[in-house]
Scaffold this active site. Structure first.
Site, short mmCIF file in Angstrom:
data_model
loop_
_atom_site.label_atom_id
_atom_site.label_comp_id
_atom_site.label_asym_id
_atom_site.label_seq_id
_atom_site.Cartn_x
_atom_site.Cartn_y
_atom_site.Cartn_z
N GLU A 3 0.81 -1.30 -0.09
CA GLU A 3 -0.86 -0.54 -0.07
C GLU A 3 0.86 1.60 0.27
O GLU A 3 1.34 1.92 1.22
CB GLU A 3 -0.62 0.46 1.37
CG GLU A 3 -1.56 -1.22 1.50
CD GLU A 3 -2.69 -1.20 0.35
OE1 GLU A 3 -3.11 0.37 -0.39
OE2 GLU A 3 -3.72 -1.94 0.59
N CYS A 53 -2.38 8.68 2.54
CA CYS A 53 -2.56 8.76 1.37
C CYS A 53 -3.02 8.93 -0.48
O CYS A 53 -2.59 9.25 -1.13
CB CYS A 53 -2.26 7.61 1.31
SG CYS A 53 -3.72 6.39 1.89
P1 NAD Z 1 8.09 5.61 4.55
O1 NAD Z 1 7.83 4.98 3.64
O2 NAD Z 1 9.07 6.30 5.39
O3 NAD Z 1 8.26 4.27 5.79
C1 NAD Z 1 7.01 3.43 6.11
C2 NAD Z 1 7.54 2.63 7.09
O4 NAD Z 1 8.09 1.60 6.14
C3 NAD Z 1 7.93 2.39 7.76
O5 NAD Z 1 7.24 2.18 9.00
C4 NAD Z 1 9.52 2.96 8.12
O6 NAD Z 1 10.07 2.48 9.14
C5 NAD Z 1 9.68 1.62 7.13
N1 NAD Z 1 10.44 1.38 5.90
C6 NAD Z 1 10.91 2.27 5.73
N2 NAD Z 1 12.39 1.68 4.45
C7 NAD Z 1 11.98 0.25 5.10
C8 NAD Z 1 12.83 -0.41 4.41
N3 NAD Z 1 13.89 -0.39 3.71
N4 NAD Z 1 12.65 -1.47 5.02
C9 NAD Z 1 11.58 -2.42 5.54
N5 NAD Z 1 10.33 -1.69 6.47
C10 NAD Z 1 11.21 0.47 5.59
O7 NAD Z 1 6.94 6.46 4.80
P2 NAD Z 1 5.74 7.51 5.82
O8 NAD Z 1 6.58 8.43 5.29
O9 NAD Z 1 5.79 6.68 7.17
O10 NAD Z 1 4.55 7.89 5.44
C11 NAD Z 1 4.03 8.50 4.14
C12 NAD Z 1 4.03 7.37 2.76
O11 NAD Z 1 3.24 6.49 3.65
C13 NAD Z 1 2.97 8.30 1.79
O12 NAD Z 1 3.93 7.68 0.03
C14 NAD Z 1 1.78 7.86 1.45
O13 NAD Z 1 1.23 7.89 0.67
C15 NAD Z 1 1.96 6.15 1.78
N6 NAD Z 1 1.00 5.54 2.61
C16 NAD Z 1 0.46 4.53 1.67
C17 NAD Z 1 -0.76 4.23 2.31
C18 NAD Z 1 -1.49 3.23 1.58
O14 NAD Z 1 -2.99 2.19 2.01
N7 NAD Z 1 -1.42 3.19 -0.22
C19 NAD Z 1 -1.41 4.82 3.22
C20 NAD Z 1 -0.73 5.24 4.36
C21 NAD Z 1 0.58 6.03 4.28
#
Ligand code: NAD
Length: 512
Positions: A268, A302
């Site tokens: 997601e 998102c």
């Molecule tokens: P982010 O990608 O920075 O982090 C999300 C999660 O991934 C965190 O828990 C982080 O620690 C983890 N993470 C990051 N890199 C990783 C890796 N290499 N391996 C494992 N885990 C890793 O996102 P954010 O800034 O917290 O949230 C915003 C983003 O999330 C936006 O792009 C938004 O659109 C997206 N989002 C999407 C949905 C959806 O349902 N499509 C819902 C909510 C947020």
């Protein structure tokens, strides 16, 4: 009675004390350690809420082991009985809705109503999952062989790794966990490092629910840390499914690692959601839908609306109405009743916002509202939501800037609108404002929006849990929440039973 933070509390600015009181009432005790590596802060004023210890690779090893052991027991519990755990979680969430909603506001910066709405979404998915626990059905399929029966069954999958983003700190966990638990799985959750306290609170509630119904408490686990901890979970072969919510950048790192061990992913990821506003649109309704979708959660959903694609004949009229609406937006502490625009999550988000505004105006865009840093609570990251009228869809418009930044593009005919709409790499949510049934149906058809969600006369954000939620292209293709999303959390077996005394072979094959 649970205590709800009021406007008076904000001026007292004992946000840390409030967070501690809430954690204690939710049964999480005092999780803080003075020398913890993980610093919990509130985006409301940037204050430190406390420090926590980060999990290590050895902790991941042990936690997944405990979850795996709990799974072996949990999978033997009948699904409707598993549903009782989720029902109890839903009851506890109802009981503690005000407190957990306030903690979401403190830690993620959501306005009070949106913090409560997020907890309501958790309650809703629990209700859905409890019903589902009696409906995890397969198929019976006609067989070509006499005296045989063929069927499909859905069986528990194993340990589900959940990685979540800061902006839905509790709802995304509940979408995954409520379904995974009724499906017979165990869950290991790696929440965002920016929202650790809400994760600790959810885990405390789930533990209480498990104790009340006599379920194994280890079916739910939490790992605290940044991307490295998530990476250890991603690489663990005992975790057959990684459900990861976050940026497309994160998804592009996670997906190949899980694929390399032939595990499954449910992704997601980012969105770049648009609304087409057609000449027949009810403009009053469109303006309300656009403002909520573009500005709600300070543009940090998102599904936030990032692009308005408006017919050239109503472009000036719509822009003037949006400008007027943006001029009245109350910006400030999300705990103040009446605030509609709270803070961005951190300073990096403000930098990304102002950089995108500068880039879009350098590309020829005209800034018609906001776009700068606003007065808010000292120490917090407050910006004035921006509208930029763009002559064309440049690279910055095609990128997801996670902030209240709305681009406006004009179109001449629906084909051009759809082309602009689908030109971006992301495919999460979309909408059209029109009273023309041909346009509405075309938008939802195979030649229309290429997103996972396509709405008519509502904005792209604010989904309810009954439908499958997720998107295409760089949004990752996953589906969570309602409809048949539960299937992702189970494994399918096809069974053929011979109740005859013959052994006919399929396809008429003769053998001996
Ligand atoms: P982010 O990608 O920075 O982090 C999300 C999660 O991934 C965190 O828990 C982080 O620690 C983890 N993470 C990051 N890199 C990783 C890796 N290499 N391996 C494992 N885990 C890793 O996102 P954010 O800034 O917290 O949230 C915003 C983003 O999330 C936006 O792009 C938004 O659109 C997206 N989002 C999407 C949905 C959806 O349902 N499509 C819902 C909510 C947020």
């Amino acid at each position: 009675m649970t205590e709800v933070i009021t406007a008076a509390d904000v001026s007292a600015v004992d946000i840390s004390g409030k967070a501690r009181d809430i954690l204690s009432r939710l049964g999480a005790g005092d999780p803080f350690v003075a020398d913890g590596e993980l610093v919990c802060t509130s985006p409301i004023d940037g204050s430190e809420l406390g420090r926590l210890r980060a999990d290590t690779a050895a902790d991941v090893e042990a936690v997944v082991g405990r979850a795996q052991a709990a799974f072996l027991q949990w999978r033997t519990v009948p699904a409707p009985v598993r549903g009782q755990l989720v029902r109890e979680l839903g009851e506890l969430l109802r009981e503690h809705k005000d407190d957990l909603g306030a903690l979401v506001s403190i830690e993620a910066g959501k306005i009070v109503s949106e913090g409560l709405g997020e907890v309501q979404e958790m309650i809703d998915i629990c209700d859905l999952a409890v019903g589902l626990s009696r409906q995890l059905h397969g198929l019976t399929i006609a067989t070509e062989r006499p005296g045989h029966r063929m069927m499909e069954q859905w069986l528990p999958l194993g340990v589900v790794g959940v990685i979540s983003a800061f902006n839905f700190p509790v709802a995304v966990w509940s979408w995954n966990t409520a379904l995974a638990l009724v499906c017979g799985d165990a869950v290991v959750w790696k929440p965002s490092e920016k929202t650790l306290l809400t994760a600790i609170a959810c885990q405390a509630l789930l533990r209480q629910a498990a104790e009340r119904v006599g379920a194994p408490v280890d079916v739910s686990q939490v790992l605290l840390g940044a991307a490295e901890v998530g990476g250890a979970l991603v690489d663990d072969p005992r975790v057959p499914l990684i459900s990861a919510t976050g940026s497309t950048r994160m998804g592009k790192q996670v997906a190949p690692r899980v694929a390399a061990r032939l595990g499954r992913t449910l992704l997601e990821l980012g969105g770049n959601n648009a609304a087409i506003v057609a000449p027949s649109a009810d403009l009053d309704l469109a303006v309300r839908g656009i403002v909520f979708s573009a500005v709600g959660t300070a543009g940090q959903r998102c599904t936030s609306l990032r692009r308005v694609i408006v017919h050239e004949s109503i472009h000036d009229d719509l822009l003037a109405r949006l400008q007027a609406a943006y001029a009245t937006l109350p910006i400030g502490s999300p705990l103040e009743p009446g605030t509609l625009v709270g803070p961005l999550i951190d300073a990096a988000a403000t930098t990304a916002f102002t950089a995108a505004v500068a880039r879009a105006t350098a590309d020829g865009g005209t800034l018609v509202a906001g776009g700068d840093v606003a007065d808010g609570v000292a120490g917090g990251q407050y910006v004035r939501p921006a509208i930029i009228d763009m002559p064309q869809q440049t690279d910055i418009v095609k990128a997801e800037t996670f902030a209240p930044l709305l681009y406006v593009l004009a179109y001449r005919d629906l084909d051009e609108a759809l082309e602009l709409h689908n030109e971006v790499a992301q495919g999460l949510s979309s909408s059209i404002f029109t009273l023309n049934v041909r346009e509405a149906e075309t938008f939802m058809s195979a030649v229309g929006s290429d997103c996972g969600i396509a709405n008519v006369n509502i904005g792209p954000s604010g989904a309810e849990i009954g439908g499958a939620f997720g998107g295409e292209k760089e949004t990752g293709g996953g589906r969570e929440s309602g409809s048949d999303a539960w299937r992702a959390y189970m494994r399918r077996t096809t069974n053929t039973v011979n109740y005859s005394s013959e052994l006919p072979l399929a396809q008429g094959v003769e053998f001996g």
